[in-house]
Design a protein around this motif. Structure first.
Motif, PDB file in Angstrom:
ATOM      1  N   GLU A   1      11.093 -39.363   9.351  1.00  0.00           N
ATOM      2  CA  GLU A   1      10.680 -38.501   8.256  1.00  0.00           C
ATOM      3  C   GLU A   1       9.434 -39.054   7.551  1.00  0.00           C
ATOM      4  OE1 GLU A   1      12.356 -36.863   4.009  1.00  0.00           O
ATOM      5  OE2 GLU A   1      13.735 -37.917   5.334  1.00  0.00           O
TER       6      GLU A   1
ATOM      7  N   GLU B   1      21.900 -25.355   4.940  1.00  0.00           N
ATOM      8  CA  GLU B   1      22.384 -26.569   5.575  1.00  0.00           C
ATOM      9  C   GLU B   1      21.515 -27.771   5.192  1.00  0.00           C
ATOM     10  OE1 GLU B   1      23.533 -27.323  10.202  1.00  0.00           O
ATOM     11  OE2 GLU B   1      22.016 -25.894   9.612  1.00  0.00           O
ATOM     12  N   GLN B   2      20.197 -27.531   5.222  1.00  0.00           N
ATOM     13  CA  GLN B   2      19.270 -28.612   4.907  1.00  0.00           C
ATOM     14  C   GLN B   2      19.541 -29.195   3.537  1.00  0.00           C
ATOM     15  OE1 GLN B   2      15.689 -26.494   5.186  1.00  0.00           O
ATOM     16  NE2 GLN B   2      15.115 -27.318   7.164  1.00  0.00           N
TER      17      GLN B   2
ATOM     18  N   LEU C   1      15.535 -34.646  21.599  1.00  0.00           N
ATOM     19  CA  LEU C   1      14.674 -33.641  20.961  1.00  0.00           C
ATOM     20  C   LEU C   1      13.603 -34.333  20.105  1.00  0.00           C
ATOM     21  CD1 LEU C   1      14.929 -30.577  21.218  1.00  0.00           C
ATOM     22  CD2 LEU C   1      16.027 -30.541  18.984  1.00  0.00           C
TER      23      LEU C   1
ATOM     24  N   VAL D   1      11.337 -34.173  12.800  1.00  0.00           N
ATOM     25  CA  VAL D   1      12.039 -34.718  11.632  1.00  0.00           C
ATOM     26  C   VAL D   1      13.412 -34.063  11.489  1.00  0.00           C
ATOM     27  CG1 VAL D   1      11.994 -34.899   9.102  1.00  0.00           C
ATOM     28  CG2 VAL D   1       9.928 -35.344  10.418  1.00  0.00           C
ATOM     29  N   GLY D   2      13.444 -32.738  11.646  1.00  0.00           N
ATOM     30  CA  GLY D   2      14.719 -32.018  11.564  1.00  0.00           C
ATOM     31  C   GLY D   2      15.697 -32.490  12.628  1.00  0.00           C
ATOM     32  N   ALA D   3      15.178 -32.702  13.849  1.00  0.00           N
ATOM     33  CA  ALA D   3      16.024 -33.164  14.942  1.00  0.00           C
ATOM     34  C   ALA D   3      16.547 -34.569  14.660  1.00  0.00           C
ATOM     35  CB  ALA D   3      15.241 -33.143  16.252  1.00  0.00           C
TER      36      ALA D   3
ATOM     37  N   LEU E   1       5.751 -37.495   7.037  1.00  0.00           N
ATOM     38  CA  LEU E   1       5.003 -37.330   5.786  1.00  0.00           C
ATOM     39  C   LEU E   1       3.533 -37.653   6.017  1.00  0.00           C
ATOM     40  CD1 LEU E   1       7.309 -38.905   3.045  1.00  0.00           C
ATOM     41  CD2 LEU E   1       6.752 -36.506   3.369  1.00  0.00           C
TER      42      LEU E   1
ATOM     43  N   ALA F   1       7.506 -31.362  12.135  1.00  0.00           N
ATOM     44  CA  ALA F   1       8.599 -30.934  11.261  1.00  0.00           C
ATOM     45  C   ALA F   1       9.889 -30.764  12.063  1.00  0.00           C
ATOM     46  CB  ALA F   1       8.238 -29.626  10.562  1.00  0.00           C
ATOM     47  N   VAL F   2       9.768 -30.218  13.271  1.00  0.00           N
ATOM     48  CA  VAL F   2      10.948 -30.065  14.130  1.00  0.00           C
ATOM     49  C   VAL F   2      11.493 -31.435  14.529  1.00  0.00           C
ATOM     50  CG1 VAL F   2      11.769 -29.193  16.359  1.00  0.00           C
ATOM     51  CG2 VAL F   2      10.251 -27.794  14.965  1.00  0.00           C
TER      52      VAL F   2
ATOM     53  N   GLU G   1      19.582 -35.718  17.082  1.00  0.00           N
ATOM     54  CA  GLU G   1      19.343 -35.315  18.475  1.00  0.00           C
ATOM     55  C   GLU G   1      18.157 -36.092  19.023  1.00  0.00           C
ATOM     56  OE1 GLU G   1      19.412 -31.145  19.119  1.00  0.00           O
ATOM     57  OE2 GLU G   1      20.653 -30.791  17.343  1.00  0.00           O
TER      58      GLU G   1
ATOM     59  N   SER H   1       1.668 -30.095  13.272  1.00  0.00           N
ATOM     60  CA  SER H   1       2.441 -30.300  12.049  1.00  0.00           C
ATOM     61  C   SER H   1       3.810 -29.633  12.189  1.00  0.00           C
ATOM     62  CB  SER H   1       1.690 -29.705  10.859  1.00  0.00           C
ATOM     63  OG  SER H   1       1.669 -30.604   9.789  1.00  0.00           O
ATOM     64  N   ALA H   2       3.824 -28.446  12.798  1.00  0.00           N
ATOM     65  CA  ALA H   2       5.094 -27.736  12.997  1.00  0.00           C
ATOM     66  C   ALA H   2       6.002 -28.504  13.951  1.00  0.00           C
ATOM     67  CB  ALA H   2       4.825 -26.330  13.529  1.00  0.00           C
TER      68      ALA H   2
ATOM     69  N   ARG I   1      17.158 -35.819  11.759  1.00  0.00           N
ATOM     70  CA  ARG I   1      18.223 -35.673  10.760  1.00  0.00           C
ATOM     71  C   ARG I   1      19.534 -35.274  11.417  1.00  0.00           C
ATOM     72  NH1 ARG I   1      15.465 -32.845   5.996  1.00  0.00           N
ATOM     73  NH2 ARG I   1      14.576 -34.609   4.912  1.00  0.00           N
ATOM     74  N   ARG I   2      19.416 -34.467  12.459  1.00  0.00           N
ATOM     75  CA  ARG I   2      20.614 -33.983  13.154  1.00  0.00           C
ATOM     76  C   ARG I   2      21.071 -34.958  14.226  1.00  0.00           C
ATOM     77  NH1 ARG I   2      21.170 -28.460  12.653  1.00  0.00           N
ATOM     78  NH2 ARG I   2      21.999 -28.270  14.755  1.00  0.00           N
TER      79      ARG I   2
END
Lengths: 104, 224
Positions: free
Chosen positions: B201, B2-3, B106, B96-98, B205, B93-94, B103, B89-90, B100-101
């Motif tokens: 994002e 998906e990414q 979140l 950034v992912g959220a 970075l 990353a979540v 949300e 860091s994790a 993108r989606r």
């Protein structure tokens, strides 16, 4: 609210990759600390620690910083200047090495 | 997968929007802000590479170097600091992912978690510095007695030991501090719906880079 994007191919949730990378970063960190705790020959220990740090760095850059998913052109443009770091280290290292050799 | 699909989609959008490329395509398929952040991080990477290679030479030249385990508490302070920074860091990353989606809630939650991690790291760093200064570490050398078991008998404390410690971890700490402020601003913007996914994002970075640098500082200053 945990959206499970992905098919039945055990893709897992969208943040699966981040969790996996996080897990491995922690495992490598534990390995590093463990390597110091166990008595190893100095040269082997230093080599091992450097390799493990580079592995961690690669994981962070590739997955957390998403470099792996960028266009190849961009990946090369970003990674090429890293050669300068090697040049820098190669430029100053002889000073340290000479100091060590002179003391012998 | 998906990414990957999403990245491709973004790229198409960028190609379709009117761009400074005058009808041509961006060779990197990334926006200017993101490209500039990467360029900044590369220059920053060289700054830290200079600090760490300087440390390496200073240490080899010094001849004797303190036994780190006798001064730094890797098990209960530096190890947990490293753990916290990896976790932050994790969470970044979540976030950034959220983003993108799309949300928003979140994003805010995970940005604040990341900030919390950064603050915890800085707090432990402050504790460590305090401890180190009380022992006798100064920017210019060592004040007072060197504790037992730190150096081989009869050896003097190399002035470069505290100097490199303060400069390297200080530089990194300043980066973490800037990062915390940066992410707080982003969190407020995201809460008000004013943060684009890409700006989150780019903040990510920066934050991951701070984590990346710590990987090497941790290894070189505390373990090797």
């Amino acid at each position: 609210m945990a959206p499970h994007g992905g098919s039945a191919h055990t893709d897992g949730p969208w943040y699966r990759t981040y969790v996996v990378v996080w897990f491995w970063l922690l495992v490598i960190t534990v390995l590093e600390v463990g390597a110091v705790a166990v008595t190893l020959p100095r040269a082997l220990l230093v080599t091992l620690l450097v390799v493990l740090s580079l592995m961690k760095a690669a994981l962070i850059v590739a997955y957390f910083m998403h470099l792996r998913y960028e266009r190849l052109n961009f990946i090369f443009a970003v990674l090429a200047p890293a050669i300068l770091i090697v040049v820098l280290v190669a430029g100053v290292a002889p000073d340290g090495v000479n100091a060590v050799l002179l003391r012998r | 997968m998906e990414q990957v699909g999403q990245v491709v989609q973004r790229t198409e959008e960028q190609v379709l929007e009117p761009s400074p490329w005058g009808g041509g395509q961006s060779p990197f398929a990334v926006s200017w802000p993101k490209l500039m952040m990467w360029l900044f991080l590369l220059s920053d990477a060289l700054t830290f590479a200079a600090l760490l290679s300087g440390y390496m030479v200073a240490r080899l030249t010094a001849g004797v170097w303190p036994h780190q385990a006798a001064i730094f508490n890797v098990t209960f302070v530096v190890g947990p600091m490293t753990f916290i920074l990896i976790c932050s860091s994790a969470t970044m990353a979540v976030a950034v992912g959220a983003a993108r989606r799309g949300e928003r809630r979140l994003v805010v939650r995970y940005l604040l978690l990341t900030v919390l991690g950064g603050l915890a790291f800085l707090g432990m760093q402050a504790y460590e510095w305090t401890h180190f200064i009380r022992e006798g570490g100064r920017l210019t050398g060592w004040a007072g007695h060197v504790p037992e078991g730190v150096l081989p008998p009869g050896a003097a404390m190399p002035a470069m030991f505290p100097a490199t410690f303060f400069v390297t971890t200080g530089f990194h700490g300043a980066h973490v501090t800037s990062g915390v402020i940066y992410l707080l601003v982003k969190a407020v913007q995201a809460a008000r719906g004013r943060a684009s996914a890409e700006s989150v994002e780019i903040a990510g970075l920066y934050w991951h880079f701070v984590d990346l640098v710590w990987v090497f500082i941790f290894t070189m200053l505390y373990l090797i």
